[in-house]
Design a protein around this motif. Structure first.
Motif, PDB file in Angstrom:
ATOM      1  N   ALA A 156      11.583   1.008  29.957  1.00  0.00           N
ATOM      2  CA  ALA A 156      12.061   0.350  31.164  1.00  0.00           C
ATOM      3  C   ALA A 156      11.514  -1.059  31.247  1.00  0.00           C
ATOM      4  CB  ALA A 156      11.663   1.152  32.393  1.00  0.00           C
ATOM      5  N   GLU A 157      10.340  -1.275  30.703  1.00  0.00           N
ATOM      6  CA  GLU A 157       9.808  -2.613  30.558  1.00  0.00           C
ATOM      7  C   GLU A 157       8.837  -2.604  29.398  1.00  0.00           C
ATOM      8  OE1 GLU A 157       6.206  -3.388  33.385  1.00  0.00           O
ATOM      9  OE2 GLU A 157       7.856  -2.670  34.590  1.00  0.00           O
ATOM     10  N   GLU A 158       8.419  -3.774  28.937  1.00  0.00           N
ATOM     11  CA  GLU A 158       7.596  -3.837  27.742  1.00  0.00           C
ATOM     12  C   GLU A 158       6.278  -3.118  27.950  1.00  0.00           C
ATOM     13  OE1 GLU A 158       5.468  -7.326  25.104  1.00  0.00           O
ATOM     14  OE2 GLU A 158       7.488  -7.629  25.849  1.00  0.00           O
ATOM     15  N   PRO A 159       5.962  -2.126  27.101  1.00  0.00           N
ATOM     16  CA  PRO A 159       4.713  -1.390  27.259  1.00  0.00           C
ATOM     17  C   PRO A 159       3.523  -2.218  26.816  1.00  0.00           C
ATOM     18  CG  PRO A 159       5.853  -0.657  25.303  1.00  0.00           C
ATOM     19  CD  PRO A 159       6.765  -1.632  25.998  1.00  0.00           C
ATOM     20  N   GLN A 160       2.328  -1.913  27.367  1.00  0.00           N
ATOM     21  CA  GLN A 160       1.126  -2.638  26.999  1.00  0.00           C
ATOM     22  C   GLN A 160       0.025  -1.723  26.490  1.00  0.00           C
ATOM     23  OE1 GLN A 160       0.074  -4.941  30.432  1.00  0.00           O
ATOM     24  NE2 GLN A 160       1.787  -6.337  30.203  1.00  0.00           N
ATOM     25  N   THR A 161      -0.237  -0.635  27.198  1.00  0.00           N
ATOM     26  CA  THR A 161      -1.392   0.173  26.843  1.00  0.00           C
ATOM     27  C   THR A 161      -1.053   1.593  26.441  1.00  0.00           C
ATOM     28  OG1 THR A 161      -1.677   0.782  29.175  1.00  0.00           O
ATOM     29  CG2 THR A 161      -2.872  -1.141  28.393  1.00  0.00           C
ATOM     30  N   GLY A 186      27.920  -3.976  24.497  1.00  0.00           N
ATOM     31  CA  GLY A 186      28.192  -2.871  23.589  1.00  0.00           C
ATOM     32  C   GLY A 186      27.030  -1.924  23.424  1.00  0.00           C
ATOM     33  N   ASN A 187      26.001  -2.055  24.287  1.00  0.00           N
ATOM     34  CA  ASN A 187      24.881  -1.129  24.259  1.00  0.00           C
ATOM     35  C   ASN A 187      25.219   0.116  25.064  1.00  0.00           C
ATOM     36  OD1 ASN A 187      23.110  -3.036  22.959  1.00  0.00           O
ATOM     37  ND2 ASN A 187      22.858  -4.026  24.948  1.00  0.00           N
ATOM     38  N   MET A 188      24.676   1.244  24.663  1.00  0.00           N
ATOM     39  CA  MET A 188      24.750   2.423  25.511  1.00  0.00           C
ATOM     40  C   MET A 188      23.852   2.182  26.710  1.00  0.00           C
ATOM     41  SD  MET A 188      23.702   6.375  24.692  1.00  0.00           S
ATOM     42  CE  MET A 188      23.658   7.567  26.040  1.00  0.00           C
ATOM     43  N   GLU A 189      24.429   2.291  27.897  1.00  0.00           N
ATOM     44  CA  GLU A 189      23.646   2.091  29.109  1.00  0.00           C
ATOM     45  C   GLU A 189      22.638   3.222  29.281  1.00  0.00           C
ATOM     46  OE1 GLU A 189      26.446  -0.166  32.259  1.00  0.00           O
ATOM     47  OE2 GLU A 189      26.999   1.912  31.839  1.00  0.00           O
ATOM     48  N   LEU A 190      21.507   2.892  29.904  1.00  0.00           N
ATOM     49  CA  LEU A 190      20.465   3.879  30.170  1.00  0.00           C
ATOM     50  C   LEU A 190      20.032   3.789  31.626  1.00  0.00           C
ATOM     51  CD1 LEU A 190      18.139   3.733  27.028  1.00  0.00           C
ATOM     52  CD2 LEU A 190      19.761   5.515  27.660  1.00  0.00           C
ATOM     53  N   PRO A 191      19.408   4.843  32.144  1.00  0.00           N
ATOM     54  CA  PRO A 191      18.931   4.810  33.538  1.00  0.00           C
ATOM     55  C   PRO A 191      17.921   3.691  33.758  1.00  0.00           C
ATOM     56  CG  PRO A 191      18.912   7.051  32.675  1.00  0.00           C
ATOM     57  CD  PRO A 191      19.175   6.147  31.506  1.00  0.00           C
ATOM     58  N   GLN A 192      17.803   3.264  35.000  1.00  0.00           N
ATOM     59  CA  GLN A 192      16.836   2.241  35.369  1.00  0.00           C
ATOM     60  C   GLN A 192      15.457   2.827  35.609  1.00  0.00           C
ATOM     61  OE1 GLN A 192      17.458  -1.165  35.460  1.00  0.00           O
ATOM     62  NE2 GLN A 192      19.332  -0.472  34.463  1.00  0.00           N
ATOM     63  N   ASN A 193      15.352   4.140  35.551  1.00  0.00           N
ATOM     64  CA  ASN A 193      14.055   4.792  35.750  1.00  0.00           C
ATOM     65  C   ASN A 193      13.732   5.660  34.542  1.00  0.00           C
ATOM     66  OD1 ASN A 193      15.080   7.648  36.146  1.00  0.00           O
ATOM     67  ND2 ASN A 193      16.158   6.635  37.821  1.00  0.00           N
ATOM     68  N   GLY A 210      17.224   8.963  26.503  1.00  0.00           N
ATOM     69  CA  GLY A 210      16.250   8.786  27.570  1.00  0.00           C
ATOM     70  C   GLY A 210      15.147   7.834  27.148  1.00  0.00           C
ATOM     71  N   HIS A 211      14.435   7.327  28.148  1.00  0.00           N
ATOM     72  CA  HIS A 211      13.334   6.390  27.886  1.00  0.00           C
ATOM     73  C   HIS A 211      12.110   7.112  27.350  1.00  0.00           C
ATOM     74  CE1 HIS A 211      15.286   2.919  29.643  1.00  0.00           C
ATOM     75  NE2 HIS A 211      15.545   3.586  30.752  1.00  0.00           N
ATOM     76  N   VAL A 212      11.303   6.362  26.609  1.00  0.00           N
ATOM     77  CA  VAL A 212      10.028   6.880  26.121  1.00  0.00           C
ATOM     78  C   VAL A 212       8.895   6.504  27.072  1.00  0.00           C
ATOM     79  CG1 VAL A 212       9.670   4.852  24.658  1.00  0.00           C
ATOM     80  CG2 VAL A 212       8.445   6.956  24.172  1.00  0.00           C
ATOM     81  N   ASP A 213       9.010   5.372  27.748  1.00  0.00           N
ATOM     82  CA  ASP A 213       8.005   4.965  28.717  1.00  0.00           C
ATOM     83  C   ASP A 213       8.658   4.225  29.867  1.00  0.00           C
ATOM     84  OD1 ASP A 213       8.089   2.056  27.954  1.00  0.00           O
ATOM     85  OD2 ASP A 213       7.300   2.865  26.097  1.00  0.00           O
ATOM     86  N   ASP A 214       7.922   4.154  30.966  1.00  0.00           N
ATOM     87  CA  ASP A 214       8.458   3.568  32.195  1.00  0.00           C
ATOM     88  C   ASP A 214       7.320   2.955  32.980  1.00  0.00           C
ATOM     89  OD1 ASP A 214       9.988   2.938  34.440  1.00  0.00           O
ATOM     90  OD2 ASP A 214       9.784   4.948  35.284  1.00  0.00           O
ATOM     91  N   GLU A 215       7.304   1.623  33.021  1.00  0.00           N
ATOM     92  CA  GLU A 215       6.261   0.908  33.764  1.00  0.00           C
ATOM     93  C   GLU A 215       4.863   1.344  33.340  1.00  0.00           C
ATOM     94  OE1 GLU A 215       7.080   1.348  37.876  1.00  0.00           O
ATOM     95  OE2 GLU A 215       8.873   0.086  37.818  1.00  0.00           O
ATOM     96  N   LYS A 216       4.637   1.304  32.041  1.00  0.00           N
ATOM     97  CA  LYS A 216       3.329   1.582  31.435  1.00  0.00           C
ATOM     98  C   LYS A 216       2.937   3.044  31.463  1.00  0.00           C
ATOM     99  CE  LYS A 216       3.036  -2.926  31.306  1.00  0.00           C
ATOM    100  NZ  LYS A 216       4.163  -3.272  32.151  1.00  0.00           N
ATOM    101  N   LYS A 217       3.858   3.951  31.789  1.00  0.00           N
ATOM    102  CA  LYS A 217       3.533   5.376  31.766  1.00  0.00           C
ATOM    103  C   LYS A 217       4.617   6.132  30.999  1.00  0.00           C
ATOM    104  CE  LYS A 217       5.634   6.476  36.270  1.00  0.00           C
ATOM    105  NZ  LYS A 217       6.108   5.124  36.576  1.00  0.00           N
ATOM    106  N   ALA A 227       7.660   8.384  29.888  1.00  0.00           N
ATOM    107  CA  ALA A 227       8.935   8.710  30.528  1.00  0.00           C
ATOM    108  C   ALA A 227       9.433  10.057  30.005  1.00  0.00           C
ATOM    109  CB  ALA A 227       9.951   7.601  30.288  1.00  0.00           C
ATOM    110  N   VAL A 228      10.667  10.408  30.373  1.00  0.00           N
ATOM    111  CA  VAL A 228      11.191  11.755  30.176  1.00  0.00           C
ATOM    112  C   VAL A 228      11.179  12.214  28.716  1.00  0.00           C
ATOM    113  CG1 VAL A 228      13.583  10.896  30.091  1.00  0.00           C
ATOM    114  CG2 VAL A 228      13.139  13.278  30.709  1.00  0.00           C
ATOM    115  N   PHE A 229      11.432  11.317  27.771  1.00  0.00           N
ATOM    116  CA  PHE A 229      11.498  11.712  26.363  1.00  0.00           C
ATOM    117  C   PHE A 229      10.258  11.315  25.580  1.00  0.00           C
ATOM    118  CE2 PHE A 229      16.398  12.199  25.698  1.00  0.00           C
ATOM    119  CZ  PHE A 229      16.345  13.407  26.374  1.00  0.00           C
ATOM    120  N   PHE A 230       9.143  11.125  26.257  1.00  0.00           N
ATOM    121  CA  PHE A 230       7.918  10.674  25.590  1.00  0.00           C
ATOM    122  C   PHE A 230       7.456  11.660  24.518  1.00  0.00           C
ATOM    123  CE2 PHE A 230       3.266  10.114  25.309  1.00  0.00           C
ATOM    124  CZ  PHE A 230       3.223   8.768  24.968  1.00  0.00           C
TER     125      PHE A 230
END
Length: 202
Positions: free
Chosen positions: A19-24, A80-87, A110-117, A119-122
């Protein structure tokens, strides 16, 4: 029967996984993919005259991972990207493609991370052949799929036809990001695909 929108240039069909660039976050196996090349237009064979029990997915359950998540319908964005959820909690079904239960490859992402934590497919990388994935629609009908294969692809080498295209089997393919996050390209370097096949309907 649903068909892939091959008339649209699929320059980057597998969208970003974070969802955003991961850091930690620790190195993850789940990623959203960006495949920066078109796929050859291929239209699947029609199933006219064949009775097909299909399902419009509303809920995903992966017992081994303790995943219980809502599924939302998504298509393609303007690039042309597959859209993904915002969360990080929802799962995307690629609605322009195949519907679960049809012969072909239905796709969830699904996302792997979301706001540094996480996500559903981690933890999707922990699935192995024989594990089960369960879909449910809004009326309580369920389809159970069994994992057949797990593959991590380089970002630019994911086989779009195999992941999204026609098949003589009733497939459900789960996609996320994996590998490390490359800050120069603002994306994960690999794509994880879990290939599953329908084994039960109830």
């Amino acid at each position: 029967m649903k068909r892939l929108l091959y008339s649209i240039p699929l320059m980057a069909l597998l969208a970003a996984c974070a969802a955003e660039e991961p850091q930690t976050l620790p190195e993850s196996n789940v990623q959203s993919s960006t495949v920066e090349r078109p796929v050859e237009p291929v239209m699947p064979e029609s199933l006219k005259g064949e009775e097909v029990n299909k399902l419009t997915p509303a809920f995903l359950s992966i017992p081994k991972l303790g995943i219980e998540a809502p599924i939302k319908q998504f298509g393609l964005d303007s690039k042309g990207n597959m859209e993904l959820p915002q969360n990080g909690k929802d799962v995307a079904w690629f609605e322009p493609g195949f519907q679960p239960g049809e012969k072909g490859s239905a796709v969830l992402a699904g996302h792997v991370d979301d706001e540094k934590k996480p996500a559903v497919f981690f933890e999707l990388k922990k699935l192995e052949p024989g594990d089960q994935v369960v879909l449910q629609d809004g009326q309580g009908k369920t389809f159970t799929f069994e994992v057949r294969e797990k593959v991590a692809y380089e970002k630019d080498d994911a086989p779009l036809r195999k992941i999204f295209g026609p098949s003589d089997k009733r497939m459900l393919n789960l996609i996320t990001c994996t590998g490390y996050f490359d800050h120069d390209i603002h994306n994960y370097v690999e794509r994880l695909v879990i290939y599953t096949e329908l084994i039960d309907e109830s």
